[in-house]
Write an enzyme that holds these catalytic residues in place. Structure first.
Site, PDB file in Angstrom:
ATOM      1  N   GLU A  91      -4.594   0.123 -12.474  1.00 23.19           N
ATOM      2  CA  GLU A  91      -4.087   0.041 -13.859  1.00 23.19           C
ATOM      3  C   GLU A  91      -4.076  -1.402 -14.356  1.00 23.19           C
ATOM      4  O   GLU A  91      -3.788  -2.301 -13.574  1.00 23.19           O
ATOM      5  CB  GLU A  91      -2.666   0.617 -13.903  1.00 23.19           C
ATOM      6  CG  GLU A  91      -2.649   2.093 -13.602  1.00 23.19           C
ATOM      7  CD  GLU A  91      -1.243   2.636 -13.366  1.00 23.19           C
ATOM      8  OE1 GLU A  91      -0.253   1.916 -13.614  1.00 23.19           O
ATOM      9  OE2 GLU A  91      -1.150   3.775 -12.915  1.00 23.19           O
ATOM     10  N   ARG A 133       1.483   7.850  -8.013  1.00 21.02           N
ATOM     11  CA  ARG A 133       0.723   6.599  -7.958  1.00 21.02           C
ATOM     12  C   ARG A 133      -0.763   6.926  -7.885  1.00 21.02           C
ATOM     13  O   ARG A 133      -1.171   7.843  -7.147  1.00 21.02           O
ATOM     14  CB  ARG A 133       1.080   5.801  -6.698  1.00 21.02           C
ATOM     15  CG  ARG A 133       2.364   5.038  -6.764  1.00 21.02           C
ATOM     16  CD  ARG A 133       2.261   3.820  -7.690  1.00 21.02           C
ATOM     17  NE  ARG A 133       3.497   3.064  -7.712  1.00 21.02           N
ATOM     18  CZ  ARG A 133       4.500   3.279  -8.560  1.00 21.02           C
ATOM     19  NH1 ARG A 133       4.409   4.199  -9.487  1.00 21.02           N
ATOM     20  NH2 ARG A 133       5.599   2.537  -8.509  1.00 21.02           N
ATOM     21  N   HIS A 176       0.436   5.472 -17.900  1.00 22.99           N
ATOM     22  CA  HIS A 176       1.602   5.288 -16.998  1.00 22.99           C
ATOM     23  C   HIS A 176       2.905   5.201 -17.805  1.00 22.99           C
ATOM     24  O   HIS A 176       3.544   4.151 -17.856  1.00 22.99           O
ATOM     25  CB  HIS A 176       1.411   4.027 -16.133  1.00 22.99           C
ATOM     26  CG  HIS A 176       2.354   4.002 -14.952  1.00 22.99           C
ATOM     27  ND1 HIS A 176       2.039   3.401 -13.764  1.00 22.99           N
ATOM     28  CD2 HIS A 176       3.604   4.504 -14.773  1.00 22.99           C
ATOM     29  CE1 HIS A 176       3.045   3.523 -12.911  1.00 22.99           C
ATOM     30  NE2 HIS A 176       4.013   4.200 -13.508  1.00 22.99           N
TER      31      HIS A 176
END
Ligand code: 8YV
Length: 318
Positions: free
Chosen positions: A265, A236, A283
């Site tokens: 993000e 993360r 991601h």
């Protein structure tokens, strides 16, 4: 009448989406222009939620779904779901535990190799036409850092951390790790302090759960990693203090980074865009057809179990 399910994230496998829509009345929350109006019309009918690990579901949204029985996370991260609140309400929360381990570990190794061997930079070098123009074919491109044998420090020796370790060990890399405690079923070196792990490593690979570890990769850790060191993050973005990372790259405090995840993000600090020492991914560590299909199957099974009053596989709340 079909049970009503709220979908918070796109699902990219057509067959999984088709089966979801065949079994349930599905509302795509991310497509609703007026979310408050949507919730006041449909909130009381929703019994299931499908979401991504990074998206999770806020406590506020759960509070507006009085009939909610099951939140099926299409991922393994639980940091974006208030599990205590879900337990209080008797809402089951499930994750796709085990489904994405191999892919995330693969990408961690891929990012490290790409960063230390300059794979993306080399690709850009050719595409920009620099190679064909250079008088001595390889002289203008800097030598890379060898990957095999690098001392790897893994932060978080869970499923993904262990899969990273297995892969790196096959490349002759000595493996150390830090976690809440030493694990006696692995042959790797436990280093209790993150700073010490950074000092002893050529690359740090972040594979920890983010629930209680915001900003653990900070200036001090990056300084300890040092000018020859690489940082890889497939967990993360919140685990890394991004301003500290940017400053460390800028100052040459570390050699480079490979990042699949970011603090905010999909916004990625623009200061990273032109850096040749950084490899970026949007991601997508679990984003293969095979893994997303497996994850989707688990989500469908969780919804069916949860709505039938059974404990889903991968349940995190009971
Ligand atoms: C997924 C993730 O990309 O598992 C997680 O927690 O963040 C990712 O693997 C995401 O959940 C996709 O929906």
């Amino acid at each position: 009448m079909k049970p009503v399910v709220l979908q918070l994230n796109p699902i990219l496998i057509p067959d999984i989406l088709a089966r979801l829509e065949a079994q349930y009345t599905v509302y795509r929350y991310f497509e609703q222009a007026d979310k408050p109006a949507f919730l006041s019309e449909h909130g009381a009918s929703i019994r299931g939620v499908v979401t991504g690990g990074h998206t999770g579901i806020t406590r506020e949204l759960m509070a507006q779904l009085p009939k909610l029985e099951i939140v099926a996370i299409n991922g393994v991260g639980t940091d974006a779901v208030d599990l205590a609140y879900a337990r209080e309400r008797g809402i089951q929360v499930s994750a796709t535990i085990g489904a994405l381990t191999e892919d995330v570990a693969d990408l961690a190794i891929g990012l490290l190799m790409a960063a230390c061997r300059g794979i993306c930079a080399g690709d850009r070098f050719i595409r920009a036409g620099h190679w064909s123009k250079s008088p001595t074919p390889l002289a203008p491109f800097p030598l890379a850092r060898q990957f095999s044998g690098m001392r790897i420090g893994i932060i978080g020796l869970g499923r993904v951390g262990r899969a990273v370790a297995t892969r790196a060990a096959a490349f002759g890399c000595p493996i150390s790790y830090t976690d809440l405690q030493a694990m006696d079923d692995v042959p790797y070196t436990f280093v209790p302090e993150l700073i010490e792990l950074a000092q002893q490593s050529d690359a740090l690979i972040v594979a920890a759960a983010a629930d209680k570890a915001a900003g653990i990769i900070n200036r001090a850790v990056l300084e300890a990693l040092g000018a020859q060191g690489y940082l890889i993050n497939v967990a993360r973005g919140s685990l890394v203090n991004e301003p500290d990372l940017l400053a460390a790259l800028e100052a040459g405090t570390i050699a480079g980074a490979g990042l699949d995840v970011f603090a905010d993000e999909p916004r990625v600090p623009e200061a990273l865009f032109d850096r040749e020492d950084v490899v970026l991914q949007p991601h997508r560590a679990s984003a293969t057809v095979q893994t997303r299909t497996r994850m989707g199957e688990m989500v469908l099974a969780s919804l069916a179990d949860g709505l039938a009053g059974k404990r889903p596989v991968g349940c995190l709340t009971s």
